[in-house]
Design a protein around this motif. Sequence first.
Motif, PDB file in Angstrom:
ATOM      1  N   MET A   1       0.732  -1.263   0.114  1.00 20.29           N
ATOM      2  CA  MET A   1       0.044  -0.082   0.237  1.00 20.29           C
ATOM      3  C   MET A   1       0.903   1.268  -0.029  1.00 20.29           C
ATOM      4  SD  MET A   1      -3.423  -0.384   2.265  1.00 20.29           S
ATOM      5  CE  MET A   1      -3.570   1.444   2.333  1.00 20.29           C
ATOM      6  N   GLU A   2       1.958   1.096   0.592  1.00 18.12           N
ATOM      7  CA  GLU A   2       2.980   2.512   0.685  1.00 18.12           C
ATOM      8  C   GLU A   2       3.120   2.643  -0.571  1.00 18.12           C
ATOM      9  OE1 GLU A   2       4.173   5.260   3.474  1.00 18.12           O
ATOM     10  OE2 GLU A   2       2.644   3.710   3.640  1.00 18.12           O
ATOM     11  N   HIS A   3       3.419   1.879  -1.601  1.00 19.53           N
ATOM     12  CA  HIS A   3       3.786   2.306  -2.861  1.00 19.53           C
ATOM     13  C   HIS A   3       2.812   3.076  -3.455  1.00 19.53           C
ATOM     14  CE1 HIS A   3       6.384  -1.625  -3.153  1.00 19.53           C
ATOM     15  NE2 HIS A   3       6.964  -0.923  -2.196  1.00 19.53           N
ATOM     16  N   GLY A   4       1.576   2.907  -3.332  1.00 18.75           N
ATOM     17  CA  GLY A   4       0.431   3.877  -3.979  1.00 18.75           C
ATOM     18  C   GLY A   4       0.616   5.079  -3.324  1.00 18.75           C
ATOM     19  N   GLY A   5       0.570   5.049  -2.007  1.00 15.38           N
ATOM     20  CA  GLY A   5       0.798   6.334  -1.444  1.00 15.38           C
ATOM     21  C   GLY A   5       2.048   7.059  -1.717  1.00 15.38           C
ATOM     22  N   ALA A   6       3.101   6.444  -2.137  1.00 21.67           N
ATOM     23  CA  ALA A   6       4.323   7.130  -2.869  1.00 21.67           C
ATOM     24  C   ALA A   6       4.126   7.647  -3.983  1.00 21.67           C
ATOM     25  CB  ALA A   6       5.575   6.160  -2.582  1.00 21.67           C
ATOM     26  N   VAL A   7       3.344   7.110  -4.758  1.00 19.55           N
ATOM     27  CA  VAL A   7       2.735   7.527  -6.051  1.00 19.55           C
ATOM     28  C   VAL A   7       2.010   8.785  -6.095  1.00 19.55           C
ATOM     29  CG1 VAL A   7       1.750   6.878  -8.303  1.00 19.55           C
ATOM     30  CG2 VAL A   7       3.503   5.359  -7.495  1.00 19.55           C
ATOM     31  N   ILE A   8       1.046   9.000  -4.905  1.00 16.95           N
ATOM     32  CA  ILE A   8      -0.098   9.862  -5.022  1.00 16.95           C
ATOM     33  C   ILE A   8       0.215  10.953  -4.295  1.00 16.95           C
ATOM     34  CG2 ILE A   8      -1.731   8.409  -6.161  1.00 16.95           C
ATOM     35  CD1 ILE A   8      -3.071   8.490  -3.391  1.00 16.95           C
ATOM     36  N   HIS A   9       1.141  11.070  -3.106  1.00  9.99           N
ATOM     37  CA  HIS A   9       1.042  11.812  -2.153  1.00  9.99           C
ATOM     38  C   HIS A   9       2.233  12.918  -2.337  1.00  9.99           C
ATOM     39  CE1 HIS A   9      -2.428  10.460   0.018  1.00  9.99           C
ATOM     40  NE2 HIS A   9      -1.870   9.318   0.185  1.00  9.99           N
ATOM     41  N   PRO A  10       3.461  12.479  -2.075  1.00 14.62           N
ATOM     42  CA  PRO A  10       4.413  13.939  -2.093  1.00 14.62           C
ATOM     43  C   PRO A  10       4.573  14.563  -3.537  1.00 14.62           C
ATOM     44  CG  PRO A  10       5.491  11.596  -1.615  1.00 14.62           C
ATOM     45  CD  PRO A  10       4.052  11.227  -2.283  1.00 14.62           C
ATOM     46  N   LYS A  11       4.214  14.076  -4.555  1.00 12.28           N
ATOM     47  CA  LYS A  11       4.538  14.698  -5.664  1.00 12.28           C
ATOM     48  C   LYS A  11       3.393  14.906  -6.671  1.00 12.28           C
ATOM     49  CE  LYS A  11       9.506  15.156  -5.549  1.00 12.28           C
ATOM     50  NZ  LYS A  11      10.900  15.193  -6.207  1.00 12.28           N
ATOM     51  N   LEU A  12       2.323  14.238  -6.525  1.00 16.42           N
ATOM     52  CA  LEU A  12       1.238  14.305  -7.664  1.00 16.42           C
ATOM     53  C   LEU A  12       0.503  15.534  -7.366  1.00 16.42           C
ATOM     54  CD1 LEU A  12      -0.320  13.080  -9.895  1.00 16.42           C
ATOM     55  CD2 LEU A  12      -1.506  11.744  -7.996  1.00 16.42           C
ATOM     56  N   GLY A  13       0.270  16.122  -6.113  1.00 16.92           N
ATOM     57  CA  GLY A  13      -0.465  17.219  -5.859  1.00 16.92           C
ATOM     58  C   GLY A  13      -0.245  18.655  -6.851  1.00 16.92           C
ATOM     59  N   ALA A  14       0.933  18.731  -6.844  1.00 24.16           N
ATOM     60  CA  ALA A  14       1.711  20.022  -7.725  1.00 24.16           C
ATOM     61  C   ALA A  14       1.108  19.966  -9.144  1.00 24.16           C
ATOM     62  CB  ALA A  14       2.919  20.289  -7.459  1.00 24.16           C
ATOM     63  N   PRO A  15       1.314  18.884  -9.758  1.00 29.62           N
ATOM     64  CA  PRO A  15       0.875  18.862 -11.036  1.00 29.62           C
ATOM     65  C   PRO A  15      -0.704  18.987 -11.238  1.00 29.62           C
ATOM     66  CG  PRO A  15       1.947  16.739 -10.714  1.00 29.62           C
ATOM     67  CD  PRO A  15       2.105  17.782  -9.581  1.00 29.62           C
ATOM     68  N   MET A  16      -1.492  18.263 -10.544  1.00 30.88           N
ATOM     69  CA  MET A  16      -2.838  18.518 -10.251  1.00 30.88           C
ATOM     70  C   MET A  16      -3.433  19.757 -10.212  1.00 30.88           C
ATOM     71  SD  MET A  16      -4.277  14.742  -8.495  1.00 30.88           S
ATOM     72  CE  MET A  16      -5.800  15.369  -8.904  1.00 30.88           C
ATOM     73  N   ARG A  17      -2.753  20.412  -9.154  1.00 31.26           N
ATOM     74  CA  ARG A  17      -3.392  21.915  -9.012  1.00 31.26           C
ATOM     75  C   ARG A  17      -2.828  22.644 -10.193  1.00 31.26           C
ATOM     76  NH1 ARG A  17      -1.670  20.124  -3.914  1.00 31.26           N
ATOM     77  NH2 ARG A  17      -3.365  20.395  -2.251  1.00 31.26           N
ATOM     78  N   ALA A  18      -1.641  22.569 -10.738  1.00 30.87           N
ATOM     79  CA  ALA A  18      -1.288  23.316 -12.006  1.00 30.87           C
ATOM     80  C   ALA A  18      -2.323  23.149 -12.873  1.00 30.87           C
ATOM     81  CB  ALA A  18       0.049  22.909 -12.154  1.00 30.87           C
ATOM     82  N   ALA A  19      -2.568  21.989 -13.332  1.00 27.64           N
ATOM     83  CA  ALA A  19      -3.720  21.764 -14.361  1.00 27.64           C
ATOM     84  C   ALA A  19      -5.206  22.212 -14.099  1.00 27.64           C
ATOM     85  CB  ALA A  19      -3.839  20.283 -14.539  1.00 27.64           C
ATOM     86  N   ALA A  20      -5.241  22.364 -12.719  1.00 30.38           N
ATOM     87  CA  ALA A  20      -6.889  22.990 -12.201  1.00 30.38           C
ATOM     88  C   ALA A  20      -6.650  24.523 -12.185  1.00 30.38           C
ATOM     89  CB  ALA A  20      -7.045  22.074 -10.956  1.00 30.38           C
ATOM     90  N   GLY A  21      -5.403  25.290 -12.416  1.00 31.51           N
ATOM     91  CA  GLY A  21      -5.354  26.463 -12.277  1.00 31.51           C
ATOM     92  C   GLY A  21      -5.229  26.867 -10.747  1.00 31.51           C
ATOM     93  N   GLY A  22      -4.656  26.141  -9.923  1.00 38.57           N
ATOM     94  CA  GLY A  22      -4.597  26.233  -8.347  1.00 38.57           C
ATOM     95  C   GLY A  22      -5.430  25.421  -7.740  1.00 38.57           C
ATOM     96  N   GLY A  23      -5.470  25.521  -6.496  1.00 35.66           N
ATOM     97  CA  GLY A  23      -6.200  24.658  -5.372  1.00 35.66           C
ATOM     98  C   GLY A  23      -5.704  24.737  -3.990  1.00 35.66           C
ATOM     99  N   GLU A  24      -6.476  25.273  -3.038  1.00 37.17           N
ATOM    100  CA  GLU A  24      -6.181  25.407  -1.888  1.00 37.17           C
ATOM    101  C   GLU A  24      -6.120  24.403  -0.849  1.00 37.17           C
ATOM    102  OE1 GLU A  24      -4.611  28.307  -0.488  1.00 37.17           O
ATOM    103  OE2 GLU A  24      -4.488  28.959  -2.678  1.00 37.17           O
ATOM    104  N   ALA A  25      -7.157  23.426  -1.203  1.00 39.86           N
ATOM    105  CA  ALA A  25      -7.600  22.383  -0.321  1.00 39.86           C
ATOM    106  C   ALA A  25      -6.592  21.152  -0.547  1.00 39.86           C
ATOM    107  CB  ALA A  25      -9.001  21.972  -0.682  1.00 39.86           C
ATOM    108  N   VAL A  26      -6.338  20.211   0.575  1.00 43.00           N
ATOM    109  CA  VAL A  26      -5.911  19.023   0.232  1.00 43.00           C
ATOM    110  C   VAL A  26      -6.688  18.285  -0.741  1.00 43.00           C
ATOM    111  CG1 VAL A  26      -5.333  16.929   1.578  1.00 43.00           C
ATOM    112  CG2 VAL A  26      -4.893  19.006   2.550  1.00 43.00           C
ATOM    113  N   ILE A  27      -5.887  17.507  -1.602  1.00 46.34           N
ATOM    114  CA  ILE A  27      -6.537  16.634  -2.390  1.00 46.34           C
ATOM    115  C   ILE A  27      -7.083  15.163  -1.821  1.00 46.34           C
ATOM    116  CG2 ILE A  27      -6.186  15.504  -4.644  1.00 46.34           C
ATOM    117  CD1 ILE A  27      -4.231  17.376  -5.646  1.00 46.34           C
ATOM    118  N   SER A  28      -8.192  14.991  -1.926  1.00 50.82           N
ATOM    119  CA  SER A  28      -8.624  13.976  -1.398  1.00 50.82           C
ATOM    120  C   SER A  28      -8.009  12.614  -2.018  1.00 50.82           C
ATOM    121  CB  SER A  28     -10.314  13.762  -1.389  1.00 50.82           C
ATOM    122  OG  SER A  28     -10.876  14.927  -0.621  1.00 50.82           O
ATOM    123  N   SER A  29      -7.810  11.218  -1.436  1.00 50.79           N
ATOM    124  CA  SER A  29      -7.171  10.213  -2.067  1.00 50.79           C
ATOM    125  C   SER A  29      -7.421   8.909  -1.235  1.00 50.79           C
ATOM    126  CB  SER A  29      -5.726  10.366  -1.853  1.00 50.79           C
ATOM    127  OG  SER A  29      -5.317  10.427  -0.349  1.00 50.79           O
TER     128      SER A  29
END
Length: 182
Positions: free
Chosen positions: A88-116
């Motif tokens: 499970m930690e492998h999945g967490g490593a893929v989606i937590h530390p560095k996925l948020g920044a590109p998701m926010r950039a594509a969305a034009g920003g975002g202040e809230a934590v990304i649910s996961s």
Amino acid sequence: MPVRRKSLFIKEIITTDAFGQPCDPVTRVAAMVVFTNPLAGRFETDLSELFEIGATLGSELAEQAVAQLGNAPVSYGKAAIVGIGGDMEHGGAVIHPKLGAPMRAAAGGGEAVISSNVKTGGPGTSIDLPLGHKDNPWSFDHFDTMTLTVPDAPLPGEIVMCLAYADRGRPLPRCGSGPVRT
């Protein structure tokens, strides 16, 4: 970079609630990628290789998902299904530390934590990807879920990474908007 077996996109447009009551259209787009897990079959304390995979694949998928959405994203979420040869930690490593920044950039920003959500399983395992408002974590109208599955994935040595965007909240929400935090 790991071997990417395939990418999938799901676009749904909801025009009524479950009882047939018409609503303003709600568009949701999920992007999924199936790739080899370079850490499958062993315990590893350094998961940074997976951090980079999440950032690289996430940037590409997020841009494509937002383009398919057709409207400005209002909510987002992410998830991963790890094949049983992984952790499970492998999945967490893929989606937590560095996925948020590109998701926010594509969305034009975002202040809230990304649910996961992360889980392990075999081919056809479904996952409930939670969606939440990109700026207001207390917007009850935007608490939503997309249930996703890839019929032939993940194989034991694979990971399915998922991300999603929506252009509005649930159809005909009636739970209230929650407290506004400033």
